[in-house]
Design a protein around this motif. Structure first.
Motif, mmCIF file in Angstrom:
data_model
loop_
_atom_site.group_PDB
_atom_site.id
_atom_site.type_symbol
_atom_site.label_atom_id
_atom_site.label_comp_id
_atom_site.label_asym_id
_atom_site.label_seq_id
_atom_site.Cartn_x
_atom_site.Cartn_y
_atom_site.Cartn_z
ATOM 1 N N ALA A 1 0.847 -1.185 0.000
ATOM 2 C CA ALA A 1 0.000 0.000 0.000
ATOM 3 C C ALA A 1 0.887 1.241 0.000
ATOM 4 C CB ALA A 1 -0.896 0.003 1.230
ATOM 5 N N GLU A 2 0.452 2.276 -0.685
ATOM 6 C CA GLU A 2 1.202 3.525 -0.650
ATOM 7 C C GLU A 2 1.343 4.047 0.773
ATOM 8 O OE1 GLU A 2 -1.035 6.052 -3.216
ATOM 9 O OE2 GLU A 2 -0.155 5.226 -5.064
ATOM 10 N N GLU A 3 0.358 3.729 1.608
ATOM 11 C CA GLU A 3 0.354 4.194 2.987
ATOM 12 C C GLU A 3 1.198 3.334 3.913
ATOM 13 O OE1 GLU A 3 -3.747 5.045 1.141
ATOM 14 O OE2 GLU A 3 -2.200 3.503 1.041
ATOM 15 N N ALA A 4 1.701 2.195 3.445
ATOM 16 C CA ALA A 4 2.500 1.307 4.288
ATOM 17 C C ALA A 4 3.763 2.014 4.778
ATOM 18 C CB ALA A 4 2.875 0.043 3.511
ATOM 19 N N LYS A 5 4.263 1.571 5.913
ATOM 20 C CA LYS A 5 5.481 2.139 6.487
ATOM 21 C C LYS A 5 6.517 1.036 6.669
ATOM 22 C CE LYS A 5 3.561 6.201 6.990
ATOM 23 N NZ LYS A 5 3.937 7.323 6.107
ATOM 24 N N PHE A 6 7.724 1.293 6.194
ATOM 25 C CA PHE A 6 8.814 0.326 6.256
ATOM 26 C C PHE A 6 9.989 0.912 7.035
ATOM 27 C CE2 PHE A 6 6.478 -0.408 2.372
ATOM 28 C CZ PHE A 6 6.382 -1.788 2.261
ATOM 29 N N GLY A 7 10.717 0.054 7.738
ATOM 30 C CA GLY A 7 11.935 0.508 8.388
ATOM 31 C C GLY A 7 12.751 -0.658 8.906
ATOM 32 N N MET B 1 24.517 0.771 -1.292
ATOM 33 C CA MET B 1 24.548 2.057 -0.593
ATOM 34 C C MET B 1 23.192 2.407 0.018
ATOM 35 S SD MET B 1 27.142 4.769 -2.377
ATOM 36 C CE MET B 1 26.396 4.788 -4.016
ATOM 37 N N ARG B 2 22.109 2.150 -0.711
ATOM 38 C CA ARG B 2 20.796 2.438 -0.156
ATOM 39 C C ARG B 2 20.517 1.529 1.044
ATOM 40 N NH1 ARG B 2 18.231 6.781 -0.056
ATOM 41 N NH2 ARG B 2 18.126 6.984 -2.343
ATOM 42 N N ALA B 3 20.919 0.260 0.948
ATOM 43 C CA ALA B 3 20.731 -0.655 2.077
ATOM 44 C C ALA B 3 21.463 -0.142 3.311
ATOM 45 C CB ALA B 3 21.211 -2.056 1.711
ATOM 46 N N ARG B 4 22.704 0.280 3.115
ATOM 47 C CA ARG B 4 23.460 0.816 4.245
ATOM 48 C C ARG B 4 22.761 2.034 4.842
ATOM 49 N NH1 ARG B 4 29.081 -0.070 1.054
ATOM 50 N NH2 ARG B 4 29.859 -1.889 2.198
ATOM 51 N N GLU B 5 22.325 2.942 3.967
ATOM 52 C CA GLU B 5 21.674 4.160 4.461
ATOM 53 C C GLU B 5 20.417 3.837 5.253
ATOM 54 O OE1 GLU B 5 18.629 7.141 4.437
ATOM 55 O OE2 GLU B 5 18.652 5.640 2.844
ATOM 56 N N LEU B 6 19.581 2.932 4.736
ATOM 57 C CA LEU B 6 18.349 2.579 5.431
ATOM 58 C C LEU B 6 18.638 1.911 6.770
ATOM 59 C CD1 LEU B 6 16.245 1.230 2.421
ATOM 60 C CD2 LEU B 6 15.829 3.343 3.705
ATOM 61 N N SER B 7 19.643 1.040 6.807
ATOM 62 C CA SER B 7 19.977 0.334 8.045
ATOM 63 C C SER B 7 20.688 1.239 9.049
ATOM 64 C CB SER B 7 20.849 -0.888 7.744
ATOM 65 O OG SER B 7 20.158 -1.831 6.953
ATOM 66 N N PHE B 8 21.603 2.060 8.570
ATOM 67 C CA PHE B 8 22.371 2.923 9.472
ATOM 68 C C PHE B 8 21.485 4.005 10.103
ATOM 69 C CE2 PHE B 8 26.699 2.360 7.054
ATOM 70 C CZ PHE B 8 26.691 1.006 7.369
ATOM 71 N N GLN C 1 7.994 5.404 -1.587
ATOM 72 C CA GLN C 1 9.458 5.400 -1.558
ATOM 73 C C GLN C 1 9.995 3.986 -1.694
ATOM 74 O OE1 GLN C 1 9.371 7.649 2.222
ATOM 75 N NE2 GLN C 1 11.017 8.880 1.349
ATOM 76 N N ALA C 2 9.330 3.030 -1.070
ATOM 77 C CA ALA C 2 9.768 1.632 -1.160
ATOM 78 C C ALA C 2 9.749 1.160 -2.611
ATOM 79 C CB ALA C 2 8.880 0.745 -0.291
ATOM 80 N N ALA C 3 8.726 1.565 -3.369
ATOM 81 C CA ALA C 3 8.662 1.204 -4.792
ATOM 82 C C ALA C 3 9.746 1.927 -5.580
ATOM 83 C CB ALA C 3 7.281 1.533 -5.345
ATOM 84 N N VAL D 1 9.988 -2.807 -2.961
ATOM 85 C CA VAL D 1 8.762 -3.500 -3.366
ATOM 86 C C VAL D 1 8.584 -3.316 -4.869
ATOM 87 C CG1 VAL D 1 7.774 -3.016 -1.099
ATOM 88 C CG2 VAL D 1 7.140 -1.571 -3.038
ATOM 89 N N LEU D 2 7.798 -4.179 -5.470
ATOM 90 C CA LEU D 2 7.578 -4.070 -6.917
ATOM 91 C C LEU D 2 6.691 -2.887 -7.263
ATOM 92 C CD1 LEU D 2 7.787 -5.224 -9.803
ATOM 93 C CD2 LEU D 2 5.781 -6.630 -9.278
ATOM 94 N N GLU D 3 5.586 -2.757 -6.525
ATOM 95 C CA GLU D 3 4.618 -1.708 -6.796
ATOM 96 C C GLU D 3 3.985 -1.231 -5.500
ATOM 97 O OE1 GLU D 3 2.720 -2.897 -11.111
ATOM 98 O OE2 GLU D 3 2.114 -4.090 -9.368
ATOM 99 N N ALA D 4 3.539 0.014 -5.498
ATOM 100 C CA ALA D 4 2.740 0.555 -4.405
ATOM 101 C C ALA D 4 1.450 1.113 -4.986
ATOM 102 C CB ALA D 4 3.498 1.638 -3.651
ATOM 103 N N VAL D 5 0.342 0.735 -4.362
ATOM 104 C CA VAL D 5 -0.972 1.189 -4.817
ATOM 105 C C VAL D 5 -1.735 1.724 -3.608
ATOM 106 C CG1 VAL D 5 -1.010 -0.496 -6.702
ATOM 107 C CG2 VAL D 5 -2.041 -1.084 -4.498
ATOM 108 N N PRO D 6 -2.768 2.537 -3.814
ATOM 109 C CA PRO D 6 -3.555 3.012 -2.675
ATOM 110 C C PRO D 6 -4.097 1.835 -1.861
ATOM 111 C CG PRO D 6 -4.120 4.240 -4.639
ATOM 112 C CD PRO D 6 -3.238 3.111 -5.092
ATOM 113 N N LEU D 7 -4.167 2.010 -0.549
ATOM 114 C CA LEU D 7 -4.596 0.920 0.325
ATOM 115 C C LEU D 7 -5.940 0.348 -0.103
ATOM 116 C CD1 LEU D 7 -4.203 -0.805 2.861
ATOM 117 C CD2 LEU D 7 -5.228 1.062 4.195
ATOM 118 N N GLY D 8 -6.843 1.209 -0.519
ATOM 119 C CA GLY D 8 -8.166 0.740 -0.923
ATOM 120 C C GLY D 8 -8.159 -0.145 -2.159
ATOM 121 N N ALA D 9 -7.083 -0.065 -2.932
ATOM 122 C CA ALA D 9 -6.977 -0.866 -4.155
ATOM 123 C C ALA D 9 -6.072 -2.084 -3.981
ATOM 124 C CB ALA D 9 -6.453 -0.003 -5.302
ATOM 125 N N LEU D 10 -5.457 -2.210 -2.805
ATOM 126 C CA LEU D 10 -4.427 -3.243 -2.618
ATOM 127 C C LEU D 10 -4.969 -4.652 -2.780
ATOM 128 C CD1 LEU D 10 -1.471 -3.870 -1.829
ATOM 129 C CD2 LEU D 10 -2.221 -3.880 0.570
#
Length: 256
Positions: free
Chosen positions: A129-135, A160-167, A176-178, A183-192
């Protein structure tokens, strides 16, 4: 063992496996991961199932390891390690997701942190979902990865991105994840749900034998050197002096 921790539903060759501790944001425990592994192992042998979708109930895919359960179990975290029992249960789930003949899709509907990201990364395809949160918050609480983060994350987003996200342990959303390739794709939560259902149906319409062969061949191509890296991550120990204090601080904030 509480069967309600993991829900399973099968419809027209597509099995949906759901982490079901919504009140705890589906935080991962030994019991929960063991049950998930049992369900996945059964599905892997079910020739009527072509696709397995992994998701979470409520507002989260999973918030990661249940720190309260970890503390209650008296786990020694002085090396930043969540312990053999939890490690083995999680790695079994990952191994099944990566090696079962069915295509596996992670449907990330909400919060997805740390250990949950590591579980998610074992799936063949990730839709969020576009609204999902990753960390990746290992560093925030003084833990170190033991479920393959350092091996799988760079394969998705680059070193480099992996290091930045982990550090930094910063949080990103589904868009942003897409953008990063997490992730492959991000869509609105209502359409997920509909989007993932359509994707799963398109896969299920094809030859299950062909999909199984593709899965094995793509894994062989992608994972050259992965086994050695996973072994090094799992077997190397570190002294992390502030892990107990940081976990205590985190649990205090959760209580507050």
């Amino acid at each position: 063992m509480n069967d309600d921790l993991i829900l399973r539903q099968t419809d027209r060759g597509i099995a949906t496996v759901t982490f079901n501790r919504p009140d705890a944001l589906n935080a991962l425990t030994i019991e929960m991961l063991t049950r998930a592994g049992d369900v996945l192992e059964t599905l892997s042998a079910d020739q009527s199932v072509s696709v397995v979708v992994l998701t979470g109930a409520g507002r989260a895919f999973s918030a990661g390891v249940d720190l309260k359960a970890l503390q209650a179990a008296g786990q020694d975290v002085s090396e930043g390690n969540v312990g053999d029992a939890l490690n083995e249960a999680a790695r079994r789930v990952q191994h099944l997701l990566e090696t079962m003949p069915q295509a596996t899709i992670a449907k990330v509907n909400g919060f997805c942190f740390t250990g949950a990201v590591e579980i998610m990364l074992a799936c063949d395809i990730i839709i969020a979902a576009e609204e999902a949160k990753f960390g990746d918050t290992h560093a925030k609480i003084g833990l170190r990865p033991t479920w393959g983060m350092t091996q799988r994350l760079p394969r998705r987003v680059g070193m480099m991105r992996a290091r930045e996200l982990s550090f930094t342990a910063r949080t990103i959303d589904g868009r942003q994840a897409a953008e990063y390739g997490l992730v492959l794709e991000a869509v609105p939560l209502g359409a997920l749900d509909e989007h993932v259902a359509d994707l799963a149906a398109a896969i299920a319409a094809n030859s299950s034998g062909s999909i199984a062969a593709y899965k094995d061949l793509y894994a062989r191509s992608e994972n050259a050197g992965l086994d050695a890296g996973l072994s090094y991550e799992a077997e190397t120990t570190y002294a992390i002096s502030d892990v107990k204090q940081r976990i205590g601080d985190m649990l205090a904030r959760l209580k507050g």
